[in-house]
Design a protein around this motif. Sequence first.
Motif, PDB file in Angstrom:
ATOM      1  N   PRO A  55       0.830  -1.199   0.000  1.00 50.26           N
ATOM      2  CA  PRO A  55       0.000   0.000   0.000  1.00 50.26           C
ATOM      3  C   PRO A  55       0.868   1.255   0.000  1.00 50.26           C
ATOM      4  N   ALA A  56       0.302   2.311  -0.490  1.00 47.34           N
ATOM      5  CA  ALA A  56       1.033   3.577  -0.522  1.00 47.34           C
ATOM      6  C   ALA A  56       1.467   3.939   0.892  1.00 47.34           C
ATOM      7  N   PRO A  57       2.677   4.445   1.039  1.00 47.35           N
ATOM      8  CA  PRO A  57       3.155   4.785   2.373  1.00 47.35           C
ATOM      9  C   PRO A  57       2.309   5.882   2.996  1.00 47.35           C
ATOM     10  N   ALA A  58       2.248   5.865   4.311  1.00 44.39           N
ATOM     11  CA  ALA A  58       1.485   6.883   5.030  1.00 44.39           C
ATOM     12  C   ALA A  58       2.122   8.248   4.817  1.00 44.39           C
ATOM     13  N   ALA A  59       1.318   9.255   4.888  1.00 43.28           N
ATOM     14  CA  ALA A  59       1.817  10.614   4.748  1.00 43.28           C
ATOM     15  C   ALA A  59       2.768  10.935   5.893  1.00 43.28           C
ATOM     16  N   VAL A  60       3.775  11.706   5.586  1.00 42.39           N
ATOM     17  CA  VAL A  60       4.758  12.119   6.576  1.00 42.39           C
ATOM     18  C   VAL A  60       4.536  13.590   6.867  1.00 42.39           C
ATOM     19  N   THR A  61       4.478  13.913   8.141  1.00 40.79           N
ATOM     20  CA  THR A  61       4.336  15.304   8.542  1.00 40.79           C
ATOM     21  C   THR A  61       5.638  15.754   9.183  1.00 40.79           C
ATOM     22  N   ILE A  62       6.169  16.859   8.703  1.00 40.86           N
ATOM     23  CA  ILE A  62       7.401  17.415   9.244  1.00 40.86           C
ATOM     24  C   ILE A  62       7.080  18.823   9.721  1.00 40.86           C
ATOM     25  N   THR A  63       7.437  19.102  10.956  1.00 42.04           N
ATOM     26  CA  THR A  63       7.164  20.421  11.525  1.00 42.04           C
ATOM     27  C   THR A  63       8.471  21.062  11.947  1.00 42.04           C
ATOM     28  N   ALA A  64       8.645  22.298  11.591  1.00 42.98           N
ATOM     29  CA  ALA A  64       9.798  23.068  12.050  1.00 42.98           C
ATOM     30  C   ALA A  64       9.256  24.300  12.755  1.00 42.98           C
ATOM     31  N   SER A  65       9.794  24.592  13.919  1.00 41.44           N
ATOM     32  CA  SER A  65       9.339  25.777  14.626  1.00 41.44           C
ATOM     33  C   SER A  65      10.538  26.502  15.200  1.00 41.44           C
ATOM     34  N   GLY A  66      10.408  27.770  15.351  1.00 43.19           N
ATOM     35  CA  GLY A  66      11.491  28.565  15.906  1.00 43.19           C
ATOM     36  C   GLY A  66      12.242  29.312  14.821  1.00 43.19           C
ATOM     37  N   GLU A  67      12.990  30.288  15.291  1.00 49.05           N
ATOM     38  CA  GLU A  67      13.734  31.129  14.373  1.00 49.05           C
ATOM     39  C   GLU A  67      14.762  30.311  13.604  1.00 49.05           C
ATOM     40  N   ARG A  68      14.794  30.487  12.297  1.00 45.11           N
ATOM     41  CA  ARG A  68      15.731  29.842  11.377  1.00 45.11           C
ATOM     42  C   ARG A  68      15.623  28.313  11.329  1.00 45.11           C
ATOM     43  N   SER A  69      14.474  27.794  11.688  1.00 45.99           N
ATOM     44  CA  SER A  69      14.264  26.351  11.618  1.00 45.99           C
ATOM     45  C   SER A  69      14.084  25.928  10.173  1.00 45.99           C
ATOM     46  N   ILE A  70      14.459  24.685   9.896  1.00 44.46           N
ATOM     47  CA  ILE A  70      14.226  24.130   8.567  1.00 44.46           C
ATOM     48  C   ILE A  70      13.431  22.847   8.724  1.00 44.46           C
ATOM     49  N   ALA A  71      12.689  22.515   7.705  1.00 41.62           N
ATOM     50  CA  ALA A  71      11.944  21.252   7.685  1.00 41.62           C
ATOM     51  C   ALA A  71      12.198  20.615   6.325  1.00 41.62           C
ATOM     52  N   ALA A  72      12.619  19.360   6.338  1.00 38.98           N
ATOM     53  CA  ALA A  72      12.918  18.685   5.076  1.00 38.98           C
ATOM     54  C   ALA A  72      12.854  17.186   5.282  1.00 38.98           C
ATOM     55  N   GLN A  73      12.759  16.469   4.183  1.00 40.57           N
ATOM     56  CA  GLN A  73      12.798  15.014   4.223  1.00 40.57           C
ATOM     57  C   GLN A  73      13.725  14.552   3.109  1.00 40.57           C
ATOM     58  N   ASN A  74      14.661  13.655   3.455  1.00 44.99           N
ATOM     59  CA  ASN A  74      15.571  13.059   2.478  1.00 44.99           C
ATOM     60  C   ASN A  74      16.340  14.088   1.653  1.00 44.99           C
ATOM     61  N   ILE A  75      17.019  15.016   2.346  1.00 46.23           N
ATOM     62  CA  ILE A  75      17.784  16.023   1.612  1.00 46.23           C
ATOM     63  C   ILE A  75      19.283  15.812   1.735  1.00 46.23           C
ATOM     64  N   GLY A  76      19.704  14.864   2.531  1.00 44.51           N
ATOM     65  CA  GLY A  76      21.132  14.678   2.732  1.00 44.51           C
ATOM     66  C   GLY A  76      21.575  15.503   3.924  1.00 44.51           C
ATOM     67  N   THR A  77      22.598  16.311   3.753  1.00 46.20           N
ATOM     68  CA  THR A  77      23.135  17.118   4.843  1.00 46.20           C
ATOM     69  C   THR A  77      22.526  18.503   4.799  1.00 46.20           C
TER      70      THR A  77
END
Length: 140
Positions: free
Chosen positions: A106-128
């Motif tokens: 089955p299709a994989p479940a949705a992934v939720t990524i949350t970033a909070s705070g000053e200069r935060s980043i949110a990403a999935q599978n980006i490497g470094t």
Amino acid sequence: MVGDEIAQWLEQAGPAMAAAVSAYGGAVLTRAQGAAVDATAGLGQRILQAVWRRRDDAGRAELQRVVDDAVDEQDDTFTTAVLRRLLRQALQDDAELREELAVLLPAPAAVTITASGERSIAAQNIGTAITGDGHTPPRP
């Protein structure tokens, strides 16, 4: 959409097929599934046997050759790549196989990524990801 589904299935199926080949070798295509099989190898075996059943004699010979090559290589990275390539071709050519594997993978479940705070980043599978003031990125 079919291309995206195939890519998701390949991501899920690759390690399972490699585990099945590692566990059973070339017999993975014709061996009856035993109760002692772990879940990953069992899934890989079901996937490979589904492809096997839907092939003609020439297609089965090709699949057997690919599995035998993967067994001889004894490198999970190589095995996974070769089997994924074979599965991609089978899925592109056969809509009924896509339907059959949709039940297994089955299709994989949705992934939720949350970033909070000053200069935060949110990403999935980006490497470094390097953040912060004063950092100089390495030059190529």
